[in-house]
Enzyme design. Structure first.
Site, mmCIF file in Angstrom:
data_model
loop_
_atom_site.group_PDB
_atom_site.id
_atom_site.type_symbol
_atom_site.label_atom_id
_atom_site.label_comp_id
_atom_site.label_asym_id
_atom_site.label_seq_id
_atom_site.Cartn_x
_atom_site.Cartn_y
_atom_site.Cartn_z
ATOM 1 N N GLU A 43 0.808 -1.215 0.000
ATOM 2 C CA GLU A 43 0.000 0.000 0.000
ATOM 3 C C GLU A 43 0.844 1.269 0.000
ATOM 4 O O GLU A 43 0.331 2.359 0.244
ATOM 5 C CB GLU A 43 -0.966 -0.023 1.185
ATOM 6 C CG GLU A 43 -1.937 -1.187 1.087
ATOM 7 C CD GLU A 43 -2.938 -1.252 2.218
ATOM 8 O OE1 GLU A 43 -2.829 -0.427 3.150
ATOM 9 O OE2 GLU A 43 -3.820 -2.117 2.173
ATOM 10 N N ASP A 46 -4.170 -0.379 11.893
ATOM 11 C CA ASP A 46 -4.941 -1.543 11.464
ATOM 12 C C ASP A 46 -4.193 -2.750 11.987
ATOM 13 O O ASP A 46 -3.177 -3.162 11.429
ATOM 14 C CB ASP A 46 -5.064 -1.600 9.939
ATOM 15 C CG ASP A 46 -5.806 -2.857 9.470
ATOM 16 O OD1 ASP A 46 -6.291 -3.609 10.336
ATOM 17 O OD2 ASP A 46 -5.889 -3.076 8.245
ATOM 18 N N GLU A 54 -8.325 -0.218 13.777
ATOM 19 C CA GLU A 54 -9.101 -1.117 12.925
ATOM 20 C C GLU A 54 -8.770 -2.568 13.261
ATOM 21 O O GLU A 54 -7.608 -2.897 13.501
ATOM 22 C CB GLU A 54 -8.774 -0.823 11.458
ATOM 23 C CG GLU A 54 -9.480 -1.703 10.454
ATOM 24 C CD GLU A 54 -9.019 -1.424 9.036
ATOM 25 O OE1 GLU A 54 -9.038 -2.365 8.221
ATOM 26 O OE2 GLU A 54 -8.621 -0.277 8.743
ATOM 27 N N ASP A 104 -13.546 -4.261 10.208
ATOM 28 C CA ASP A 104 -13.320 -4.619 8.806
ATOM 29 C C ASP A 104 -13.668 -6.090 8.603
ATOM 30 O O ASP A 104 -14.748 -6.430 8.137
ATOM 31 C CB ASP A 104 -11.874 -4.317 8.423
ATOM 32 C CG ASP A 104 -11.502 -4.798 7.031
ATOM 33 O OD1 ASP A 104 -12.412 -5.079 6.229
ATOM 34 O OD2 ASP A 104 -10.292 -4.892 6.728
ATOM 35 N N LYS A 122 -15.416 -1.621 2.052
ATOM 36 C CA LYS A 122 -14.651 -2.097 0.899
ATOM 37 C C LYS A 122 -15.657 -2.637 -0.113
ATOM 38 O O LYS A 122 -16.344 -3.623 0.160
ATOM 39 C CB LYS A 122 -13.670 -3.196 1.316
ATOM 40 C CG LYS A 122 -12.549 -2.710 2.232
ATOM 41 C CD LYS A 122 -11.699 -3.884 2.698
ATOM 42 C CE LYS A 122 -10.473 -3.423 3.472
ATOM 43 N NZ LYS A 122 -9.717 -4.562 4.052
ATOM 44 N N LYS A 148 -9.520 5.586 3.450
ATOM 45 C CA LYS A 148 -8.232 4.925 3.652
ATOM 46 C C LYS A 148 -7.811 4.364 2.303
ATOM 47 O O LYS A 148 -8.406 3.403 1.812
ATOM 48 C CB LYS A 148 -8.356 3.809 4.695
ATOM 49 C CG LYS A 148 -7.011 3.304 5.189
ATOM 50 C CD LYS A 148 -7.162 2.253 6.276
ATOM 51 C CE LYS A 148 -7.492 0.915 5.684
ATOM 52 N NZ LYS A 148 -7.152 -0.218 6.580
#
Length: 427
Positions: free
Chosen positions: A205, A242, A285, A312, A337, A388
């Site tokens: 990422e 996260d 998260e 999540d 998502k 994000k």
């Protein structure tokens, strides 16, 4: 004129060099909508199922020709002639056509590519940007970015257990200022790592992926980078995590290998609480495993009034699962998502469901991304207030940030940047 006259899918590659699905939807007017879908590395067990070919002779089994074929045959036939302006009806048609409950028959990757391409074609037909078409006249709030500056876990080949350490520019007056702030902290952090002889290679990422003495060392580095960049940790730039705790949860314990620890739920909640006392952390998260609902209740009871607790893997963008979590007092935020649920309509419903429950919603990318910028528009359209979408490197991440810059410019003086107000569930 907005009738669908052709649907074409193809296999393309994502940011990790793995196949994914891209779809084109052509309308009678000649307008084209195109969308590509992402793919995750740490995947919730109740996510909608992406369809892979499982042919070891091709892309090591990760090809998506079956999903592409499903778009070009069954899906195309089912929506041919339908009005692209009726997004909810088209999405319901796709869900019913699949018939599996988790989109495993046709593939969530096949279904989502078409769902998003339909929305983009309809927006183009109306002469509107996607955020305005989806969100209407009330879409004026830019999202606060959660920028992943240190990668670990399943997103990097290093020794850090936690998957993401993110910076969150709270003190900016606009998205443009927030992006500049994030970039300055990112480059300052790179300088710190380089000066100390640490790796500055980046993970999936775009965040740095150094080997560190322990997990807490990442927080220490980030605070130092914020200060050295000329900002105040907390008021100007907060920190988010996260944990992706499902990835290191085994046999009822949270195994933090870089710390040499194996903690039960209470101990892991204590571990995170200690960090919150020491560092300007505003968001966590997946602070507990998706399989540890009791741990989630404990964590929420302990920290839920002072820290955003984002679900999540536990919620997987599913409004029904979110409702169950709300009833049990689990988390206070949901990650959105699009490919976890598989259609635009269902994703927007999950966002609205979260808001009605007093939860926040964070629109998110996946670790395997493309140059598609749809989530930037969805974040603004839905007034989600948070996004994000990775670090300040890799064009698959920057594409979304640059689209948000364009949207803010398009909104002009009507654009607002919520800063800490994006965390409205905190007391």
């Amino acid at each position: 004129m907005s009738a669908i006259v052709d649907v074409i899918a193809r296999e393309i590659l994502d940011s990790r060099g793995n196949p994914t699905v891209e779809a084109d939807v052509l309308l009678e007017s000649g307008v084209l909508g195109r969308a590509a879908v992402p793919s995750g590395a740490s995947v919730g067990t109740r996510e909608a199922v992406e369809l892979r070919d499982e042919d070891a002779q091709r892309y090591f089994g990760k090809g998506v020709l079956k999903a592409v074929e499903n778009v070009n045959t069954e899906i195309s036939e089912a929506i041919m002639g339908l009005d692209a302006m009726d997004q909810a009806f088209i999405d319901r048609t796709l869900i019913d056509l699949d018939g599996s409950g988790n989109k495993s028959r046709l593939g969530a990757n096949a279904i989502l590519s078409v769902s998003l391409a339909v929305a983009k074609a309809a927006a183009e037909e109306c002469g509107l940007p996607l955020y305005r078409y989806v969100g209407g006249a009330g879409s004026m709030s830019m999202p606060v970015p959660m920028m992943n500056v240190i990668n670990g876990g399943a997103h990097a080949n290093n020794n850090i257990d936690m998957q993401e350490f993110v910076i969150i520019p709270l003190g900016a007056q606009s998205f443009r200022e927030a992006l500049r702030c994030g970039a300055e902290v990112f480059h300052t952090l790179k300088g710190l790592l380089d000066k100390r002889g640490m790796h500055t290679a980046v993970g999936d990422e775009g965040g740095f992926a150094p080997d560190l003495p322990n997990n807490e060392a990442a927080l220490q580095l980030i605070v130092e980078a914020i200060e050295n960049a000329g900002y105040l940790p907390g008021p100007d730039v907060a920190i988010g995590l996260d944990c992706a705790a499902s990835e290191f949860y085994r046999d009822g314990k949270y195994h933090l290998e870089s710390d040499g620890l194996a903690l039960d739920s209470t101990q892991f909640a204590d571990y995170l609480a200690t960090w919150i006392d020491k560092y300007p952390i505003i968001s966590i998260e997946d602070g507990m495993s998706e399989h540890d609902w009791d741990g989630w209740k404990l964590l929420t009871s302990r920290l839920g009034k002072s820290v955003q607790l984002v679900g999540d893997d536990i919620f997987v963008t599913n409004a029904s699962i979110l409702k169950e979590g709300v009833s049990q007092g689990i988390a206070n935020s949901i990650l959105i998502k699009l490919n976890q649920i598989g259609t635009l309509t269902e994703a927007l419903y999950a966002i609205e469901s979260a808001k009605r429950a007093g939860y926040t919603a964070v629109v998110s990318h996946r670790s395997g991304e493309t140059e598609d910028t749809t989530i930037a528009d969805i974040a603004v359209a839905s007034n989600a207030l948070q996004i994000k979408t990775g670090s300040l490197s890799r064009s698959d991440r920057l594409a979304k940030y640059n689209q948000l810059l364009r949207i803010e410019e398009d909104l002009g003086d009507t654009a607002s940047y919520p800063g800490r107000g994006a965390f409205y569930q905190l007391k």
